[in-house]
Design a protein around this motif. Structure first.
Motif, mmCIF file in Angstrom:
data_model
loop_
_atom_site.group_PDB
_atom_site.id
_atom_site.type_symbol
_atom_site.label_atom_id
_atom_site.label_comp_id
_atom_site.label_asym_id
_atom_site.label_seq_id
_atom_site.Cartn_x
_atom_site.Cartn_y
_atom_site.Cartn_z
ATOM 1 N N LEU A 77 0.026 -7.620 -5.264
ATOM 2 C CA LEU A 77 0.804 -7.396 -6.398
ATOM 3 C C LEU A 77 0.309 -6.645 -7.251
ATOM 4 C CD1 LEU A 77 3.613 -8.371 -7.059
ATOM 5 C CD2 LEU A 77 2.569 -10.265 -8.530
ATOM 6 N N VAL A 78 -1.014 -6.804 -7.400
ATOM 7 C CA VAL A 78 -1.581 -5.577 -8.478
ATOM 8 C C VAL A 78 -1.480 -4.265 -8.171
ATOM 9 C CG1 VAL A 78 -3.654 -4.962 -9.734
ATOM 10 C CG2 VAL A 78 -3.008 -7.598 -9.396
ATOM 11 N N GLU A 79 -1.780 -4.087 -6.964
ATOM 12 C CA GLU A 79 -1.656 -2.795 -6.466
ATOM 13 C C GLU A 79 -0.316 -2.392 -6.252
ATOM 14 O OE1 GLU A 79 -2.780 -0.103 -2.084
ATOM 15 O OE2 GLU A 79 -3.892 -1.936 -2.710
ATOM 16 N N MET A 80 0.517 -2.974 -5.943
ATOM 17 C CA MET A 80 1.853 -2.536 -5.731
ATOM 18 C C MET A 80 2.681 -2.476 -7.254
ATOM 19 S SD MET A 80 4.799 -4.946 -3.524
ATOM 20 C CE MET A 80 6.054 -4.105 -2.832
ATOM 21 N N LYS A 81 2.511 -3.211 -8.154
ATOM 22 C CA LYS A 81 2.820 -2.812 -9.411
ATOM 23 C C LYS A 81 2.331 -1.594 -10.005
ATOM 24 C CE LYS A 81 4.902 -3.572 -13.494
ATOM 25 N NZ LYS A 81 6.400 -3.297 -13.271
ATOM 26 N N LEU A 82 1.095 -1.244 -9.786
ATOM 27 C CA LEU A 82 0.390 0.002 -10.103
ATOM 28 C C LEU A 82 1.154 1.173 -9.397
ATOM 29 C CD1 LEU A 82 -3.091 -0.926 -10.507
ATOM 30 C CD2 LEU A 82 -1.388 -0.688 -12.477
ATOM 31 N N LYS A 83 1.325 1.174 -8.213
ATOM 32 C CA LYS A 83 1.936 2.119 -7.380
ATOM 33 C C LYS A 83 3.389 2.348 -7.658
ATOM 34 C CE LYS A 83 -1.311 4.008 -4.433
ATOM 35 N NZ LYS A 83 -1.397 5.112 -4.922
ATOM 36 N N SER A 84 4.106 1.238 -7.907
ATOM 37 C CA SER A 84 5.415 1.102 -8.437
ATOM 38 C C SER A 84 5.690 2.017 -9.660
ATOM 39 C CB SER A 84 6.082 -0.036 -8.442
ATOM 40 O OG SER A 84 6.111 -0.829 -7.338
ATOM 41 N N ALA A 85 4.693 1.779 -10.663
ATOM 42 C CA ALA A 85 4.683 2.601 -11.787
ATOM 43 C C ALA A 85 4.558 4.088 -11.617
ATOM 44 C CB ALA A 85 3.848 1.893 -12.763
ATOM 45 N N GLU A 86 3.678 4.515 -10.896
ATOM 46 C CA GLU A 86 3.505 5.918 -10.631
ATOM 47 C C GLU A 86 4.718 6.305 -9.819
ATOM 48 O OE1 GLU A 86 0.420 6.711 -7.599
ATOM 49 O OE2 GLU A 86 -1.092 5.356 -8.625
ATOM 50 N N ILE A 87 5.356 5.768 -8.970
ATOM 51 C CA ILE A 87 6.688 6.137 -8.524
ATOM 52 C C ILE A 87 7.629 6.248 -9.758
ATOM 53 C CG2 ILE A 87 8.753 5.566 -6.963
ATOM 54 C CD1 ILE A 87 6.728 4.460 -5.219
ATOM 55 N N GLU A 88 7.958 5.606 -10.505
ATOM 56 C CA GLU A 88 8.679 5.463 -11.583
ATOM 57 C C GLU A 88 8.639 6.682 -12.348
ATOM 58 O OE1 GLU A 88 9.475 0.703 -12.407
ATOM 59 O OE2 GLU A 88 8.410 1.907 -13.762
ATOM 60 N N ILE A 89 7.274 6.976 -12.813
ATOM 61 C CA ILE A 89 6.719 8.071 -13.543
ATOM 62 C C ILE A 89 7.133 9.448 -12.608
ATOM 63 C CG2 ILE A 89 4.780 9.285 -14.585
ATOM 64 C CD1 ILE A 89 3.770 6.349 -15.149
ATOM 65 N N LYS A 90 6.748 9.535 -11.501
ATOM 66 C CA LYS A 90 7.022 10.524 -10.817
ATOM 67 C C LYS A 90 8.459 10.971 -10.900
ATOM 68 C CE LYS A 90 5.565 12.865 -6.422
ATOM 69 N NZ LYS A 90 4.581 12.483 -5.398
ATOM 70 N N LEU A 91 9.272 10.499 -10.793
ATOM 71 C CA LEU A 91 10.676 10.342 -10.966
ATOM 72 C C LEU A 91 11.514 10.410 -12.019
ATOM 73 C CD1 LEU A 91 11.420 8.271 -7.604
ATOM 74 C CD2 LEU A 91 11.133 10.699 -7.680
ATOM 75 N N ALA A 92 10.820 10.389 -13.145
ATOM 76 C CA ALA A 92 11.250 10.041 -14.573
ATOM 77 C C ALA A 92 11.732 11.424 -14.958
ATOM 78 C CB ALA A 92 10.489 9.563 -15.436
ATOM 79 N N PRO A 104 8.125 -5.031 -8.426
ATOM 80 C CA PRO A 104 7.660 -5.460 -7.149
ATOM 81 C C PRO A 104 7.415 -7.154 -7.596
ATOM 82 C CG PRO A 104 5.876 -4.195 -8.440
ATOM 83 C CD PRO A 104 7.309 -4.484 -9.193
ATOM 84 N N GLY A 105 7.644 -7.702 -6.314
ATOM 85 C CA GLY A 105 7.202 -9.197 -6.305
ATOM 86 C C GLY A 105 7.207 -9.655 -5.093
ATOM 87 N N TYR A 106 6.826 -10.866 -4.896
ATOM 88 C CA TYR A 106 6.808 -11.583 -3.637
ATOM 89 C C TYR A 106 7.492 -13.111 -3.683
ATOM 90 C CZ TYR A 106 2.832 -14.393 -5.326
ATOM 91 O OH TYR A 106 1.767 -15.442 -5.944
ATOM 92 N N ILE A 107 7.754 -13.400 -2.280
ATOM 93 C CA ILE A 107 8.328 -14.679 -2.085
ATOM 94 C C ILE A 107 7.516 -15.182 -1.156
ATOM 95 C CG2 ILE A 107 10.178 -15.721 -0.874
ATOM 96 C CD1 ILE A 107 12.122 -13.727 -1.770
ATOM 97 N N ASP A 108 7.392 -16.668 -1.349
ATOM 98 C CA ASP A 108 6.779 -17.670 -0.175
ATOM 99 C C ASP A 108 7.562 -18.829 -0.056
ATOM 100 O OD1 ASP A 108 6.157 -19.428 -2.386
ATOM 101 O OD2 ASP A 108 4.037 -19.058 -2.542
ATOM 102 N N PHE A 109 7.250 -19.815 0.574
ATOM 103 C CA PHE A 109 8.133 -21.011 0.571
ATOM 104 C C PHE A 109 8.688 -21.648 -0.647
ATOM 105 C CE2 PHE A 109 5.690 -21.025 4.852
ATOM 106 C CZ PHE A 109 6.688 -20.855 5.414
ATOM 107 N N SER A 110 7.946 -21.379 -1.537
ATOM 108 C CA SER A 110 8.242 -22.295 -2.947
ATOM 109 C C SER A 110 8.530 -21.542 -4.066
ATOM 110 C CB SER A 110 7.436 -23.135 -3.014
ATOM 111 O OG SER A 110 6.285 -22.505 -3.487
#
Length: 181
Positions: A77-92, A104-110
């Motif tokens: 999740l940490v890496e995914m958030k950082l990469k997502s922020a890069e994408i947002e900035i790149k397209l801003a 970004p987030g995740y789902i498990d059973f609960s």
């Protein structure tokens, strides 16, 4: 007595707000490069619960969800958030006004966890400026919110989408357990 053990893998997804379809398409391409293939993409819904993003993204804002085929451990999740922020900035627009907002987030059973750079209230610090926000819990066939859950997640409008992603996760975990026994 308990001992440390590796967590089960979880199902990663993104909840995307966008106001510019071209930027949204570019974001999807970049996410595929960074996070792998999609295995689910929801219908697009109008984002109408808040004016929070209006000044930055304009009047017509939409939300959609995409989940990723590869299961990973929750610490991704940490890496995914950082990469997502890069994408947002790149397209801003001029590097300042976002055209896409990737949560970004995740789902498990609960549960459903979203990543955030805002550390307050119930959020739990992970690493590198990223916090985990526990926004929904799954019980008795549906998701339940908390007082701090975002209004559009709280009112249940995304429950069917999130249940579909959770169902994919259940099938993947069933296959994973079969493969290991």
């Amino acid at each position: 007595m308990s001992y440390p053990k590796e967590p089960d893998p979880v199902k990663f997804f993104v909840a995307i707000l966008f106001s510019d379809e071209e930027s949204f398409i570019k974001a999807k391409y970049l996410m595929t490069e960074y996070f792998g293939r999609f295995d689910f993409e929801s219908e697009v819904k109008k984002f109408d619960v808040s004016n929070y993003y209006k000044d930055e993204m304009g009047e017509n804002i939409f939300r959609t969800f995409i989940s990723f085929e590869t299961l990973r451990t929750p610490d991704f999740l940490v890496e995914m958030k950082l990469k997502s922020a890069e994408i947002e900035i790149k397209l801003a627009y001029e590097g300042k006004k976002r055209r896409v907002n990737i949560d970004p987030g995740y789902i498990d059973f609960s549960k459903v966890i979203l990543a955030t750079f805002k550390g307050a209230g119930s959020k739990i610090y992970l690493a590198k400026g990223v916090w985990a926000d526990f926004i929904l819990r799954y019980e008795k066939g549906t998701f339940h919110s908390f007082p701090w859950t975002f209004p559009d997640f709280r009112d249940g409008r995304y429950n069917e989408i999130l249940i579909s992603i959770r169902d994919l996760y259940k099938e993947q975990m069933k296959e994973l357990k079969k493969a290991h026994f």
